[in-house]
Design a protein around this motif. Structure first.
Motif, PDB file in Angstrom:
ATOM      1  N   VAL A 178       2.644  10.679  -7.830  1.00  0.00           N
ATOM      2  CA  VAL A 178       3.882  11.123  -7.994  1.00  0.00           C
ATOM      3  C   VAL A 178       1.968  11.280  -9.690  1.00  0.00           C
ATOM      4  O   VAL A 178       2.268  12.431 -10.511  1.00  0.00           O
ATOM      5  CB  VAL A 178       4.531  10.323  -9.405  1.00  0.00           C
ATOM      6  CG1 VAL A 178       4.754  10.679 -10.316  1.00  0.00           C
ATOM      7  CG2 VAL A 178       5.349   9.675  -8.051  1.00  0.00           C
ATOM      8  N   TRP A 179       1.721  10.518  -9.593  1.00  0.00           N
ATOM      9  CA  TRP A 179       0.297  11.319 -10.513  1.00  0.00           C
ATOM     10  C   TRP A 179      -0.843  12.276  -9.819  1.00  0.00           C
ATOM     11  O   TRP A 179      -0.957  12.382 -10.524  1.00  0.00           O
ATOM     12  CB  TRP A 179      -1.165   9.589 -10.605  1.00  0.00           C
ATOM     13  CG  TRP A 179      -0.556   8.401 -11.010  1.00  0.00           C
ATOM     14  CD1 TRP A 179       0.312   8.502 -11.905  1.00  0.00           C
ATOM     15  CD2 TRP A 179      -1.657   7.147 -10.283  1.00  0.00           C
ATOM     16  NE1 TRP A 179       0.511   6.854 -11.753  1.00  0.00           N
ATOM     17  CE2 TRP A 179      -0.577   5.749 -11.972  1.00  0.00           C
ATOM     18  CE3 TRP A 179      -2.801   6.851 -10.297  1.00  0.00           C
ATOM     19  CZ2 TRP A 179      -0.940   5.002 -11.841  1.00  0.00           C
ATOM     20  CZ3 TRP A 179      -3.728   5.707 -10.096  1.00  0.00           C
ATOM     21  CH2 TRP A 179      -1.889   4.403 -10.794  1.00  0.00           C
ATOM     22  N   ASP A 180      -0.839  12.555  -8.551  1.00  0.00           N
ATOM     23  CA  ASP A 180      -1.240  13.554  -8.281  1.00  0.00           C
ATOM     24  C   ASP A 180      -2.379  13.993  -9.119  1.00  0.00           C
ATOM     25  O   ASP A 180      -3.026  15.026  -9.244  1.00  0.00           O
ATOM     26  CB  ASP A 180      -0.407  14.693  -8.281  1.00  0.00           C
ATOM     27  CG  ASP A 180      -0.870  16.287  -7.567  1.00  0.00           C
ATOM     28  OD1 ASP A 180      -1.226  15.659  -6.258  1.00  0.00           O
ATOM     29  OD2 ASP A 180      -0.531  17.179  -7.796  1.00  0.00           O
ATOM     30  N   GLN A 181      -3.017  12.906  -8.591  1.00  0.00           N
ATOM     31  CA  GLN A 181      -4.823  13.063  -9.299  1.00  0.00           C
ATOM     32  C   GLN A 181      -6.366  13.701  -8.042  1.00  0.00           C
ATOM     33  O   GLN A 181      -5.765  13.059  -6.779  1.00  0.00           O
ATOM     34  CB  GLN A 181      -5.928  11.669  -9.650  1.00  0.00           C
ATOM     35  CG  GLN A 181      -4.456  10.769 -10.271  1.00  0.00           C
ATOM     36  CD  GLN A 181      -4.625  10.836 -11.836  1.00  0.00           C
ATOM     37  OE1 GLN A 181      -5.985  11.126 -12.688  1.00  0.00           O
ATOM     38  NE2 GLN A 181      -3.837  11.799 -12.355  1.00  0.00           N
ATOM     39  N   ALA A 191       1.009  -1.114   0.224  1.00  0.00           N
ATOM     40  CA  ALA A 191       0.325   0.192   0.359  1.00  0.00           C
ATOM     41  C   ALA A 191       1.019   1.359  -0.550  1.00  0.00           C
ATOM     42  O   ALA A 191       0.420   2.273  -0.572  1.00  0.00           O
ATOM     43  CB  ALA A 191      -0.799  -0.191   1.557  1.00  0.00           C
ATOM     44  N   LEU A 192       1.827   1.413   0.849  1.00  0.00           N
ATOM     45  CA  LEU A 192       2.434   2.412   0.859  1.00  0.00           C
ATOM     46  C   LEU A 192       3.244   2.408  -0.723  1.00  0.00           C
ATOM     47  O   LEU A 192       3.630   4.027  -1.361  1.00  0.00           O
ATOM     48  CB  LEU A 192       4.060   2.242   1.983  1.00  0.00           C
ATOM     49  CG  LEU A 192       5.301   2.926   1.846  1.00  0.00           C
ATOM     50  CD1 LEU A 192       4.363   4.881   2.283  1.00  0.00           C
ATOM     51  CD2 LEU A 192       6.183   2.788   3.371  1.00  0.00           C
ATOM     52  N   ALA A 193       3.596   1.793  -0.975  1.00  0.00           N
ATOM     53  CA  ALA A 193       4.933   1.645  -2.294  1.00  0.00           C
ATOM     54  C   ALA A 193       3.347   2.423  -3.580  1.00  0.00           C
ATOM     55  O   ALA A 193       4.108   2.967  -4.244  1.00  0.00           O
ATOM     56  CB  ALA A 193       4.647   0.108  -3.338  1.00  0.00           C
ATOM     57  N   ALA A 194       2.465   1.806  -3.608  1.00  0.00           N
ATOM     58  CA  ALA A 194       1.319   2.332  -4.523  1.00  0.00           C
ATOM     59  C   ALA A 194       0.853   3.857  -4.170  1.00  0.00           C
ATOM     60  O   ALA A 194       0.481   4.321  -5.111  1.00  0.00           O
ATOM     61  CB  ALA A 194       0.228   1.701  -3.977  1.00  0.00           C
ATOM     62  N   ARG A 195       1.522   3.537  -2.698  1.00  0.00           N
ATOM     63  CA  ARG A 195       0.611   5.584  -2.528  1.00  0.00           C
ATOM     64  C   ARG A 195       2.433   6.640  -3.023  1.00  0.00           C
ATOM     65  O   ARG A 195       1.591   7.530  -3.703  1.00  0.00           O
ATOM     66  CB  ARG A 195       0.762   5.711  -1.167  1.00  0.00           C
ATOM     67  CG  ARG A 195       1.061   7.101  -0.501  1.00  0.00           C
ATOM     68  CD  ARG A 195      -0.289   7.582  -0.471  1.00  0.00           C
ATOM     69  NE  ARG A 195      -0.052   9.001   0.498  1.00  0.00           N
ATOM     70  CZ  ARG A 195      -0.646   9.058   1.686  1.00  0.00           C
ATOM     71  NH1 ARG A 195      -1.078   8.213   2.497  1.00  0.00           N
ATOM     72  NH2 ARG A 195      -0.802  10.254   2.018  1.00  0.00           N
ATOM     73  N   TRP A 196       3.290   5.735  -3.063  1.00  0.00           N
ATOM     74  CA  TRP A 196       4.177   6.592  -4.251  1.00  0.00           C
ATOM     75  C   TRP A 196       3.233   7.040  -4.884  1.00  0.00           C
ATOM     76  O   TRP A 196       4.325   8.006  -5.408  1.00  0.00           O
ATOM     77  CB  TRP A 196       5.560   5.779  -3.882  1.00  0.00           C
ATOM     78  CG  TRP A 196       6.082   6.104  -2.045  1.00  0.00           C
ATOM     79  CD1 TRP A 196       5.316   6.025  -0.753  1.00  0.00           C
ATOM     80  CD2 TRP A 196       7.443   5.787  -2.309  1.00  0.00           C
ATOM     81  NE1 TRP A 196       5.965   6.386  -0.036  1.00  0.00           N
ATOM     82  CE2 TRP A 196       7.566   6.028  -0.227  1.00  0.00           C
ATOM     83  CE3 TRP A 196       8.259   4.691  -2.587  1.00  0.00           C
ATOM     84  CZ2 TRP A 196       8.786   5.464   0.341  1.00  0.00           C
ATOM     85  CZ3 TRP A 196       9.312   4.441  -1.107  1.00  0.00           C
ATOM     86  CH2 TRP A 196       9.909   4.495  -0.628  1.00  0.00           C
TER      87      TRP A 196
END
Length: 471
Positions: free
Chosen positions: A112-115, A103-108
């Motif tokens: 970056v997507w900053d949606q 989950a933390l990796a997906a958060r990173w």
């Protein structure tokens, strides 16, 4: 020393250089790994030297652009030591979970997507992932098909959303449109809670204009469960708020006994399940949540028992249209799409997407993994309670889930021991008043916690007790 080269360029040119070189991002990754590797060996609560170091941030707003790498270096050098080690194995305060790596990796990546997760039109990926997570959660928790889900900051807001839907739905039955007419002159509603209801419930009631003075409080038993035999008569004007996991004892209200009667009376049932509702995902503990499927709305946190990175609260509502009506916003510029429009189910319009990391956590864990996670937390709580008993502490609650209430011979000794535990740096937990007794409140909520962490914690308690007795 200030880097003058950045002061000679337009700030847009500086940022363009940063995006091209990626050096500041590599630096951030390096610092992140350094923090991860050292979090278990650092004091669980910052030492005074680290707290004093925060004065480095006290300065006037700079007149000119700064050096990004120096800025990040300052943040790591002075900021990292002043963090609480919540992602380590010996933080037991405020029901705060760790962070699942996937989950933390997906958060990173999603950072970056900053949606902006407001609409499908603004971010199809977050719309899709939150739609998928909604369905997975309904399945995992055993809730009615078609239940709607909104992803917010935490249970405080999730409870607000669920009760807003309930308030408006009850008033609608009485022929009153709260969205158009407000509460001036509205038919009166009744609010029924247990004496041990969480503070966030009363906060939500205040924000909703329902107040706290007219709330009907139902007496509770020795573990903080609402006493069904002392429930007032319910009707179609009632908001009934139940609890899955007392914040101190961890106890669950008796849903299977209370909910059928409340449903028959036409009351709106909301369940505050911040950390306890996840028991539904465990075969060993799901009996604690028997009957929750009869409720109308539910609130819970993924950043507690599920160990999601902060923040991720969830509101769930049986009647999709009721939640959407309570959260509705309009404007000529709003472009509703054929896919899920997330803003229909939360108070926010602009917000970050919480779907990517929640999706990653649930896909990684699966049903079996969620069960193992819940079971492990509860087993650790029971083990720590036994360790503390053997070291002379009283355990004030039945350790039915992941909460432990420990106390010493006297209130004064308990308070001194707690202060010594917090000052030790070995572990951290908070205090509470339980049945007019001072207690040390231990929330076992991190997947990282090992038996060695529990032994070190119990030994820290023992040493703190001995030191307190010698004062």
């Amino acid at each position: 020393m200030e880097n003058k080269s950045h002061n000679t360029k337009n700030v847009r040119a500086v940022m363009a250089d940063m995006m091209e070189s990626k050096e500041v991002f590599r630096q951030a990754v390096s610092y992140s790994f350094e923090y991860m590797d050292g979090v278990s060996s650092r004091p669980v609560f910052p030492e005074q030297k680290a707290l004093d170091g925060l004065e480095a941030f006290d300065e006037p707003l700079p007149e000119t652009p700064g050096d990004p790498q120096q800025i990040l270096a300052l943040l790591h050098e002075k900021g990292s030591p002043a963090t609480t080690a919540q992602t380590g194995g010996r933080y037991f305060g405020f029901v705060i979970g760790g962070a699942i790596p996937a989950a933390l990796a997906a958060r990173w990546l999603s950072d970056v997507w900053d949606q902006n997760a407001v609409l499908h039109a603004s971010s199809p990926i977050t719309a899709k992932l939150e739609e998928v997570c909604e369905g997975w959660l309904v399945d995992l928790l055993g809730l009615p098909l078609g239940t709607a889900g909104g992803f917010v900051t935490g249970t405080s807001v999730a409870t607000f959303c669920g009760l807003a839907a309930g308030r408006n739905a009850l008033l609608e039955r009485a022929g009153w449109d709260a969205a158009k007419k407000g509460l001036f002159g509205a038919p009166p509603l009744r609010v029924i809670v247990g004496e041990e209801a969480h503070a966030t419930v009363f906060k939500a009631l205040s924000l909703l204009g329902l107040g706290s003075e007219n709330v009907e409080k139902v007496p509770v038993d020795g573990q903080g469960r609402m006493d069904p035999s002392r429930m007032p008569n319910l009707d179609e004007r009632c908001l009934l708020i139940l609890q899955a996991g007392n914040v101190n004892s961890g106890a669950f209200d008796l849903f299977a006994e209370i909910c059928p009667k409340a449903k028959e009376a036409g009351a709106w049932i909301h369940i505050d399940g911040a950390f306890g509702l996840w028991a539904a995902g465990s075969k060993r503990f799901q009996s604690l949540t028997q009957g929750v499927d009869l409720a109308d709305s539910w609130s819970l946190d993924a950043h507690k028992t599920l160990n999601m990175p902060y923040d991720c609260g969830i509101v769930l509502c049986r009647r999709r249209e009721a939640l959407a009506a309570a959260m509705q916003a309009s404007g000529s510029y709003i472009i509703y799409g054929e896919g899920r429009d997330n803003m229909l189910f939360t108070p926010d319009m602009s917000r970050r997407g919480r779907g990517p990391e929640l999706w990653a956590a649930l896909k990684f864990l699966g049903k079996q993994g969620v069960g193992q996670l819940v079971d492990g937390l509860c087993d650790n709580a029971a083990l720590l309670a036994e360790m503390l008993r053997k070291r002379g502490f009283r355990i004030l609650n039945d350790v039915a889930f992941n909460q432990v209430l420990a106390a010493c011979e006297t209130d004064e000794l308990t308070q001194k021991t707690l202060a010594a535990v917090q000052a030790s740096g070995e572990c951290w937990c908070g205090g509470a008043v339980w049945k007019e007794t001072q207690a040390i409140r231990v929330s076992v909520c991190s997947w990282v916690t090992t038996r060695d962490d529990l032994e070190r914690t119990a030994n820290a308690f023992s040493q703190a007790l001995n030191n307190a007795k010698m004062e």
